[in-house]
Design a protein around this motif. Sequence first.
Motif, short mmCIF file in Angstrom:
data_model
loop_
_atom_site.label_atom_id
_atom_site.label_comp_id
_atom_site.label_asym_id
_atom_site.label_seq_id
_atom_site.Cartn_x
_atom_site.Cartn_y
_atom_site.Cartn_z
N TYR A 76 0.90 -1.18 -0.07
CA TYR A 76 0.11 -0.38 0.09
C TYR A 76 1.14 1.50 -0.13
O TYR A 76 -0.02 2.21 -0.25
CB TYR A 76 -0.88 0.27 1.31
N PRO A 126 0.35 0.20 -10.19
CA PRO A 126 -0.47 0.43 -11.38
C PRO A 126 0.64 1.21 -12.16
O PRO A 126 0.82 2.00 -12.32
CB PRO A 126 -1.76 1.16 -10.88
N LEU A 185 -1.48 3.04 -15.49
CA LEU A 185 -2.50 4.18 -15.37
C LEU A 185 -2.57 4.83 -13.57
O LEU A 185 -2.22 3.84 -12.51
CB LEU A 185 -3.73 4.08 -15.35
N PRO A 186 -2.00 6.32 -14.15
CA PRO A 186 -2.62 7.00 -12.26
C PRO A 186 -3.83 5.97 -12.05
O PRO A 186 -5.12 6.16 -12.46
CB PRO A 186 -3.07 8.57 -13.08
N LEU A 187 -4.04 6.53 -10.82
CA LEU A 187 -5.06 6.25 -10.03
C LEU A 187 -6.35 7.08 -9.30
O LEU A 187 -6.24 8.04 -9.64
CB LEU A 187 -4.72 5.63 -8.54
N PRO A 188 -7.42 6.90 -10.15
CA PRO A 188 -8.42 8.04 -9.76
C PRO A 188 -8.73 8.06 -8.53
O PRO A 188 -8.53 6.88 -7.76
CB PRO A 188 -10.09 6.92 -10.25
N GLN A 189 -9.56 9.19 -8.17
CA GLN A 189 -9.99 9.46 -6.59
C GLN A 189 -11.53 8.89 -6.76
O GLN A 189 -12.03 9.47 -7.73
CB GLN A 189 -10.24 11.50 -7.11
N ARG A 190 -11.98 8.37 -5.37
CA ARG A 190 -13.29 7.81 -5.60
C ARG A 190 -13.89 8.21 -4.59
O ARG A 190 -15.38 8.32 -4.97
CB ARG A 190 -12.84 5.95 -4.82
#
Lengths: 163, 163
Positions: free
Chosen positions: A35, A141, A143-148
């Motif tokens: 993490y 990952p 790709l850039p991680l999204p904001q959820r």
Amino acid sequence: MRLTKFSDYALRVLLFAASVDDGRLVTIEETAALYDISRAHLKKVVRLLIHEGYLEGLRGRTGGFRLGRPPAEINLGALLRLTEPDFGMVECFLPENNCLITRQCRLPVLINEALAALISVFDAHTLADILVDQRHFGGVPTLPLPQRGPHLPPLPGAAAARD
Amino acid sequence: MRLTKFSDYALRVLLFAASVDDGRLVTIEETAALYDISRAHLKKVVRLLIHEGYLEGLRGRTGGFRLGRPPAEINLGALLRLTEPDFGMVECFLPENNCLITRQCRLPVLINEALAALISVFDAHTLADILVDQRHFGGVPTLPLPQRGPHLPPLPGAAAARD
């Protein structure tokens, strides 16, 4: 308004431990690396979760931890009550309260109602409702991680003060 | 889990301004002394509330501020959306998200549901619902002030993970 990192990490370590279905032990080092979070902070979280039976810890060189009870028996409201140090939303919710209108103010009533609404959503769910499959814990990952979130509901029409 | 001091102070300064029913101006100094809170922090709060029309500010030596609109037109959900910098309950709610299970995790869905439940309670109320009478702002409390919350509902019976 945020959950403490302690709660965030507790949820994540349980999700990871629950994903390991072959009974092997996971370690703090592995979880912290996975993490990309503080090992020292995670250690405190794991210690509490072992103490409370959410995790089962095994000491020694080949030690580690695994889930201490089935995911369906890990109620998320109970977990949050354990991991949040307080729900001290405003000053008068804390022992060091110094607000002179405390006795007459109706804000605490409203805030308690709002807190009850929030915690009730967690109370209605267990870890089993949010399990993540083991294969999603592998790899980095690309790709850039999204904001959820957060996704707040729109303010009810005519009552909006800022319209 | 806490509201920011910014939100706490915003609610309190509006409660105080609303209690002054003779149209006189109140000042930052007076409000800070009344609640025993930081003058510098309060100043930032008042500046935003003036900018957004919640307060009306008058400059000068005899200046100060008063409520900028009727209490019934100050929706508390709208206010909270303004004063909370974010509702970044967990890492994946923030721009600097780094959690590798973000795409598959169902925790954000649950947290958004809980946040919606919480904010909806505030959305359903205005400042008019929680007004405190002017006389309660006078004097110094002689008895220790009580703690008003949090009062979380009991965990639903059989589902409790810690029983």
